[in-house]
Scaffold this motif. Sequence first.
Motif, PDB file in Angstrom:
ATOM      1  N   ARG A 226     -30.676  60.253   7.674  1.00 20.14           N
ATOM      2  CA  ARG A 226     -29.472  60.111   7.459  1.00 20.14           C
ATOM      3  C   ARG A 226     -29.730  61.435   5.769  1.00 20.14           C
ATOM      4  O   ARG A 226     -29.445  60.988   4.844  1.00 20.14           O
ATOM      5  CB  ARG A 226     -28.665  59.000   6.772  1.00 20.14           C
ATOM      6  N   ARG A 227     -31.693  61.355   5.595  1.00 24.77           N
ATOM      7  CA  ARG A 227     -32.053  61.979   4.111  1.00 24.77           C
ATOM      8  C   ARG A 227     -31.299  63.243   4.188  1.00 24.77           C
ATOM      9  O   ARG A 227     -31.619  63.798   3.074  1.00 24.77           O
ATOM     10  CB  ARG A 227     -33.382  62.579   5.049  1.00 24.77           C
ATOM     11  N   GLU A 228     -30.382  63.936   4.917  1.00 22.07           N
ATOM     12  CA  GLU A 228     -30.280  65.539   4.581  1.00 22.07           C
ATOM     13  C   GLU A 228     -28.927  64.983   3.654  1.00 22.07           C
ATOM     14  O   GLU A 228     -28.292  66.419   2.634  1.00 22.07           O
ATOM     15  CB  GLU A 228     -29.136  65.612   5.826  1.00 22.07           C
ATOM     16  N   LEU A 229     -28.435  63.443   3.671  1.00 19.01           N
ATOM     17  CA  LEU A 229     -26.912  63.392   2.564  1.00 19.01           C
ATOM     18  C   LEU A 229     -27.933  63.504   0.711  1.00 19.01           C
ATOM     19  O   LEU A 229     -26.835  64.132  -0.225  1.00 19.01           O
ATOM     20  CB  LEU A 229     -26.562  61.461   2.884  1.00 19.01           C
ATOM     21  N   VAL A 230     -28.453  63.714   0.696  1.00 21.03           N
ATOM     22  CA  VAL A 230     -29.524  63.436  -0.786  1.00 21.03           C
ATOM     23  C   VAL A 230     -30.668  65.143  -0.685  1.00 21.03           C
ATOM     24  O   VAL A 230     -31.674  64.704   0.210  1.00 21.03           O
ATOM     25  CB  VAL A 230     -30.138  63.065  -1.104  1.00 21.03           C
ATOM     26  N   ARG A 231     -30.640  66.512  -1.501  1.00 19.43           N
ATOM     27  CA  ARG A 231     -31.375  66.983  -1.379  1.00 19.43           C
ATOM     28  C   ARG A 231     -32.243  66.752  -2.902  1.00 19.43           C
ATOM     29  O   ARG A 231     -33.403  67.380  -2.646  1.00 19.43           O
ATOM     30  CB  ARG A 231     -30.034  68.451  -1.962  1.00 19.43           C
ATOM     31  N   GLY A 232     -31.962  66.496  -3.804  1.00 16.20           N
ATOM     32  CA  GLY A 232     -33.052  66.279  -5.110  1.00 16.20           C
ATOM     33  C   GLY A 232     -32.641  65.065  -6.070  1.00 16.20           C
ATOM     34  O   GLY A 232     -32.783  63.770  -5.064  1.00 16.20           O
ATOM     35  N   LEU A 233     -32.160  64.560  -6.350  1.00 18.19           N
ATOM     36  CA  LEU A 233     -32.029  63.624  -7.841  1.00 18.19           C
ATOM     37  C   LEU A 233     -30.577  63.770  -8.194  1.00 18.19           C
ATOM     38  O   LEU A 233     -29.945  65.128  -9.066  1.00 18.19           O
ATOM     39  CB  LEU A 233     -32.902  63.897  -9.562  1.00 18.19           C
ATOM     40  N   VAL A 234     -30.242  62.879  -8.440  1.00 18.59           N
ATOM     41  CA  VAL A 234     -28.694  62.448  -8.649  1.00 18.59           C
ATOM     42  C   VAL A 234     -28.164  60.789  -9.441  1.00 18.59           C
ATOM     43  O   VAL A 234     -28.812  60.192  -9.238  1.00 18.59           O
ATOM     44  CB  VAL A 234     -27.322  62.812  -7.463  1.00 18.59           C
ATOM     45  N   TYR A 235     -27.858  61.305 -10.177  1.00 21.94           N
ATOM     46  CA  TYR A 235     -27.851  60.423 -11.480  1.00 21.94           C
ATOM     47  C   TYR A 235     -26.016  60.134 -11.930  1.00 21.94           C
ATOM     48  O   TYR A 235     -25.559  60.874 -11.788  1.00 21.94           O
ATOM     49  CB  TYR A 235     -28.386  59.965 -13.253  1.00 21.94           C
ATOM     50  N   PRO A 236     -25.595  58.554 -11.710  1.00 25.50           N
ATOM     51  CA  PRO A 236     -24.651  58.591 -12.973  1.00 25.50           C
ATOM     52  C   PRO A 236     -24.430  58.830 -14.095  1.00 25.50           C
ATOM     53  O   PRO A 236     -25.549  58.593 -14.816  1.00 25.50           O
ATOM     54  CB  PRO A 236     -24.086  57.376 -12.273  1.00 25.50           C
ATOM     55  N   VAL A 237     -23.440  58.896 -14.989  1.00 27.30           N
ATOM     56  CA  VAL A 237     -23.521  58.619 -16.058  1.00 27.30           C
ATOM     57  C   VAL A 237     -23.477  57.578 -16.836  1.00 27.30           C
ATOM     58  O   VAL A 237     -22.910  56.339 -16.279  1.00 27.30           O
ATOM     59  CB  VAL A 237     -22.255  59.231 -17.004  1.00 27.30           C
ATOM     60  N   PRO A 238     -25.225  56.752 -17.825  1.00 23.68           N
ATOM     61  CA  PRO A 238     -25.166  55.770 -18.014  1.00 23.68           C
ATOM     62  C   PRO A 238     -24.495  54.747 -19.070  1.00 23.68           C
ATOM     63  O   PRO A 238     -23.970  55.791 -19.983  1.00 23.68           O
ATOM     64  CB  PRO A 238     -26.849  56.193 -18.038  1.00 23.68           C
ATOM     65  N   ASP A 239     -24.241  53.730 -19.233  1.00 27.00           N
ATOM     66  CA  ASP A 239     -23.390  53.549 -20.455  1.00 27.00           C
ATOM     67  C   ASP A 239     -25.002  52.830 -21.298  1.00 27.00           C
ATOM     68  O   ASP A 239     -25.353  52.591 -21.148  1.00 27.00           O
ATOM     69  CB  ASP A 239     -23.336  51.364 -19.565  1.00 27.00           C
TER      70      ASP A 239
END
Length: 429
Positions: free
Chosen positions: A262-275
């Motif tokens: 399932r690693r193909e679901l993420v290519r790089g770095l993905v972050y939410p907008v922080p509080d």
Amino acid sequence: MGSVSTTSRGPRRAPASRTADGAVPYDAEVLVIGAGIVGLSTAYALTRAVPGTRVTVLEKEPGPARHQSGRNSGVIHSGIYYPPGSLKARFALSGSAEMAKFCAEHAIPYELTGKLIVATERAELPRLHALIQRGRQHGLPVRELGPAQIAEREPHVRGLAAIHVGTTGVCDFAEVARHLARLTSAAGGELRYGPGAEVTAVDRRAGRGVAVRTADGSVLRARVLINCAGLHSDRVARLAGDEPAARILPFRGEFHVLPLERRELVRGLVYPVPDPAFPFLGVHLTRGVHGDVHIGPNAVPALAREGYGWRTAGAADLAAALGFPGSWRMARRHWRYGAGELRRSVSRRALTETVRRLLPEVEPGDLLPAPAGVRAQAVLRDGTLVDDFLIDEGPHTVHVLNAPSPAATASLPIGREIAQRALAALRLV
């Protein structure tokens, strides 16, 4: 305390003989407690700033980077989150480029991937736009992306809008720490590790430096002591006779990984907008240099300073935390946020719901437990979470009391800063 190097601990040192005038000679100019990445970068900086300086690193663990430095997502941060003028901003902006260069020069795995900061709700859009402006203030290469552009970079990620930050990357910080240890040793530094190297007492005398006793009964004298003990930094400060402004409260960050298929679901770095009210970046998706995809961390109170799971509890650590007024004030102020973190810790379904805001296709069975980390969070008596580096100085001592993210990213310039403070103290001894 952090961890140490590849060099084995030397034999127990015999009591130092006295000089002709009756004085006991120093065993080292500088003693560094803790061999995480900050302690090791400080020792390395000392050997480079003044070659021949006698530096000894003491570490209670059997190897380097056994705590925060080796238990993180391996992200080289760009500095986009941090307010202009803060130590975090200054260190991250210079440290990210320097860390990439260091890794390249020493053949340490790293990759500049860039990252996405993704808004999944309309309420997050003002904070996202504020981050864009801050990135431009810092001179970072930031691009605004819409839903279609997000899908081009991360086909399985969904969001209303995003920022792409080109200077973010990943590396192996544990290997960086090990290499810093090797460089320090090659420059003449001494690295002692193992349970016998744990510091149990510090004696400081005006004008005469410090004497440190370790668990194996050894006594070492130095002109200056640098405290980079991480989770135990406030305790070491009190051993030296200083009263730190903050208390260390441990927060466990729990990670999960995606299975290989399932690693193909993420290519790089993905972050939410922080509080911005909290010094945590939220649950994010990170493809590391070795191809694994980490999801996390959350942030829950640990039941011991080195409490890497709910079953690890320390009576003394709990009593100290519960007896500190800042713990209760922090809890009253942030109980809603904490309740959400606890829920995600005990419920795989609740964690999956959070991850699905960014990655809708993820299933509960895709989240496999991975080793956790414990963050040494400095908290003031009024319950304020210290959100920047906190470095205190006393006679013959430099205490690093808070080294939050991006400490690993910025460890090289941080090490030079701490080393310069120690060298200034040396001139006063």
